[in-house]
Design a protein around this motif. Structure first.
Motif, PDB file in Angstrom:
ATOM      1  N   VAL A  32      42.408  54.093  40.709  1.00 50.00           N
ATOM      2  CA  VAL A  32      41.920  54.996  39.715  1.00 50.00           C
ATOM      3  C   VAL A  32      41.941  53.712  38.713  1.00 50.00           C
ATOM      4  O   VAL A  32      42.928  52.640  38.959  1.00 50.00           O
ATOM      5  N   ASP A  33      40.991  53.732  38.791  1.00 47.46           N
ATOM      6  CA  ASP A  33      39.939  52.449  38.178  1.00 47.46           C
ATOM      7  C   ASP A  33      41.260  51.936  36.273  1.00 47.46           C
ATOM      8  O   ASP A  33      41.276  52.771  35.769  1.00 47.46           O
ATOM      9  N   GLN A  34      41.767  50.609  36.363  1.00 45.60           N
ATOM     10  CA  GLN A  34      43.072  50.134  35.232  1.00 45.60           C
ATOM     11  C   GLN A  34      43.944  50.967  35.104  1.00 45.60           C
ATOM     12  O   GLN A  34      45.198  51.328  33.904  1.00 45.60           O
ATOM     13  N   GLU A  71      40.821  41.572  38.191  1.00 49.28           N
ATOM     14  CA  GLU A  71      38.865  42.304  37.312  1.00 49.28           C
ATOM     15  C   GLU A  71      38.604  43.809  38.885  1.00 49.28           C
ATOM     16  O   GLU A  71      39.504  43.817  40.185  1.00 49.28           O
ATOM     17  N   THR A  72      37.884  44.692  38.655  1.00 48.69           N
ATOM     18  CA  THR A  72      37.726  45.842  39.743  1.00 48.69           C
ATOM     19  C   THR A  72      37.136  45.191  40.272  1.00 48.69           C
ATOM     20  O   THR A  72      37.533  45.382  41.800  1.00 48.69           O
ATOM     21  N   CYS A  73      36.343  43.891  40.818  1.00 53.25           N
ATOM     22  CA  CYS A  73      35.515  43.659  42.217  1.00 53.25           C
ATOM     23  C   CYS A  73      36.925  43.255  42.898  1.00 53.25           C
ATOM     24  O   CYS A  73      37.536  44.112  44.353  1.00 53.25           O
ATOM     25  N   ASP A 328      42.944  49.213  41.405  1.00 54.39           N
ATOM     26  CA  ASP A 328      42.232  47.815  40.905  1.00 54.39           C
ATOM     27  C   ASP A 328      43.126  46.603  40.720  1.00 54.39           C
ATOM     28  O   ASP A 328      42.774  45.824  40.833  1.00 54.39           O
ATOM     29  N   HIS A 329      43.365  47.364  39.013  1.00 57.04           N
ATOM     30  CA  HIS A 329      44.503  46.397  38.481  1.00 57.04           C
ATOM     31  C   HIS A 329      44.734  47.013  37.488  1.00 57.04           C
ATOM     32  O   HIS A 329      44.502  48.075  37.751  1.00 57.04           O
ATOM     33  N   GLY A 330      45.474  46.372  36.295  1.00 58.09           N
ATOM     34  CA  GLY A 330      46.179  47.415  34.953  1.00 58.09           C
ATOM     35  C   GLY A 330      45.380  46.704  33.988  1.00 58.09           C
ATOM     36  O   GLY A 330      44.208  46.713  34.111  1.00 58.09           O
TER      37      GLY A 330
HETATM   38 ZN    ZN Z   1      38.157  47.801  37.557  1.00 61.06          ZN
END
Ligand code: ZN
Length: 541
Positions: A32-34, A71-73, A328-330
């Motif tokens: 879940v992104d972020q 970051e996302t990647c 992927d990150h906070g």
């Molecule tokens: Zn992301």
């Protein structure tokens, strides 16, 4: 065949000895992104759907994307490879490659810049930059009968979770789901794309605001033109970009994942299969509205319900599956709301530490020699590149001078490292929360892709200096609000437990591999298998 000791709760409740359960036939890996550990902690007691179910399993509330470039990647690349960005080569969403065979030297993490017509903002999507094997690749090399499917709200998420041998790779592409250039569109995906085309053409009503989100409504002005803190309005017709902050984006991503799971009969054969899913709406909501308003609250509740429907479908399929969910990150809330809420030191960077100011200070104002990855950005945060036409002694002096100048801006900058200094460092020995800033930065450095200098802003310093109509908050810092993510493992019937000590997202791949008896040489990865058995057995080799 090797079996794993998973304790079945019904058996345990009856007082009988632990039962052995067979290996799962389907691994479902969700990002879940972020979705920061902070968001998870804030909402975990309020979830009633899929995110409540997943909390019945192994809950690692202190997961870490340990590296500095959050970051996302890079984040997605750690989840199913088991390696930090320094080994995956995915050090950022974009970097600079002066040797790129085109005038544009900014390179996107999930593109093939040698492909005809590929540009960083209009990429020919590819896995070529990923230098580590994903779980899916390992599964398919071990047994080619394994099926691997990756579906995401962003191309880079699908690429980095799926990797090279992915059978089906789909991502949201501004109005429809797209795939790699050489792939066909299955009828099931086409049907969903046709429905999405109708949705985009006609627009959508305002999404409902759950009752528990109403107390969060409190407008905060970010700029003269933009405020956050109010419920989402309707989606106007023909505005596909607006879909990104809508709950329908995650629902559509999960619908594609569900259809392809059925098409390919994932989990129904003797070899294990992998479904990788990345849900992007949480990230877009965080960027556009911050993390602490009614917009994010509504997104959390919608995500919970979308995951619930998805898990119920998996249950109905009768497949033996295991789910892992992480991020992927906070993330971090908008500076203006934080300042209004007891965090007065939450600020935005100014042009005083910008690229223009640096190039002028180095006497290169007219012909700037330093650049960041984005040619349109003035913010120095992360990689800073010196033009390769400057060589030898002059190059060394400029790098040293720039480093001194940046280090002097210590009201906004926390640390400045050289790439070579980071490349020479040894792997950290302490758990991720105790890593030094240099160790965090070293985990996302790469000899050929990183800048000459790596610049880290102070905590609570937003790199978005002057927000416009779009993004008002972001991530990408080496601080724990951007590094900490939940890591949840759940299997129907499993006895749950909570482990408060930190683990890393690079631990996920070897942990999942162990569940299906897939060998992974420890020298090839940075992570460790984590035991998911609440009892005396172990799920690790
Ligand atoms: Zn992301």
């Amino acid at each position: 065949m090797k079996t794993l000791l998973f304790f079945i709760s019904a058996v345990a409740l009856s007082g009988a000895a632990a039962a052995e359960t067979p290996q799962p036939k389907l691994i479902v890996a969700i990002s879940v992104d972020q979705f920061s550990a902070d968001l998870f902690n804030e909402y975990r007691a309020r979830f009633t759907g899929g995110l409540k179910t997943l909390q019945q399993g192994a809950v690692f509330a202190n997961g870490f994307q340990s590296h500095a470039a959050t970051e996302t990647c890079p984040g997605h690349a750690t989840i199913l490879t088991g390696v930090h960005p320094t080994r995956s080569g995915i050090i950022a969403n974009y970097w600079v490659d002066y040797n790129a065979p085109r005038p544009e030297k900014q390179v996107y993490c999930a593109e093939d810049e040698t492909a005809k017509g590929s540009l960083p903002d209009k990429p020919v999507v590819s896995t070529v930059h990923l230098k580590a094997k994903t779980l899916g690749e390992r599964m398919k090399r071990f047994n080619p009968a394994s099926r691997v499917i990756a579906v995401a709200g962003k191309d880079r998420a699908a690429v980095m979770m799926g990797g090279e041998l992915t059978d089906e790779m789909w991502w949201w592409d501004n109005g429809k789901f797209s795939t790699l250039t050489d792939r066909k569109t299955p009828a099931s995906v086409q049907k969903i794309n046709d429905e999405l085309a109708e949705t985009v053409a006609s627009g959508l009503p305002a999404p409902p605001l759950p009752n528990l989100c109403r107390p969060f409504v409190a407008p905060v002005s970010v700029t003269a033109k933009k405020s956050v803190g109010t419920p989402l309005g309707p989606l106007p017709p023909k505005t596909p970009k607006g879909m990104r902050v809508r709950p329908e984006l995650d629902q559509a991503t999960l619908a594609i994942a569900t259809r392809l799971t059925d098409d390919y009969q994932l989990g129904h054969r003797s070899t294990p299969d992998l479904l990788a899913v990345s849900l992007s709406a949480t990230d877009y909501v965080g960027h556009n509205f911050g993390t602490a308003g009614p917009e994010m609250c509504a997104q959390m509740m919608a995500l919970d319900q979308a995951l619930d429907a998805f898990l119920k479908h998996l249950d109905a399929s009768g497949v033996s599956y295991v789910v892992m969910l992480t991020a992927d990150h906070g993330g971090h809330d908008v500076a203006e709301r934080n300042r209004a809420r007891a965090i007065p030191d939450d600020l935005r960077v100014t042009a005083a530490v910008g690229l223009k100011a640096l190039n002028e200070a180095m006497d290169y104002g007219k012909n700037p020699v330093f650049r960041v990855d984005d040619p349109k950005s003035d913010t120095i945060a992360g990689d800073l590149y010196l033009n390769p036409s400057i060589k030898g002694k002059k190059r060394r002096k400029l790098i040293a001078d720039a480093r001194r100048w940046l280090t002097g801006k210590n009201d906004m900058i926390a640390a400045v490292f050289t790439r070579d200094q980071l490349l020479a460092m040894r792997a950290p020995t302490l758990p991720p929360e105790a890593w030094s800033l240099a160790e965090r930065a070293a985990a996302s450095v790469h000899a050929a892709r990183s800048g000459d200098l790596i610049v880290l802003l102070k905590p609570r310093m937003s790199p978005i200096g002057a927000p416009g109509e779009g993004y008002v908050a972001t991530h990408g810092s080496p601080w724990d609000y951007d590094r900490r993510v939940p890591i949840l493992f759940w299997r129907p019937g499993m006895i749950g437990f909570e482990q408060p000590n930190s683990i890393e997202t690079v631990d996920i791949m070897p942990t999942l591999a162990a569940l299906i008896g897939l060998p992974v040489p420890t020298v090839e990865i940075d992570g460790k298998c984590r035991d998911l058995d609440a009892g005396p057995g172990s799920t690790c080799p």
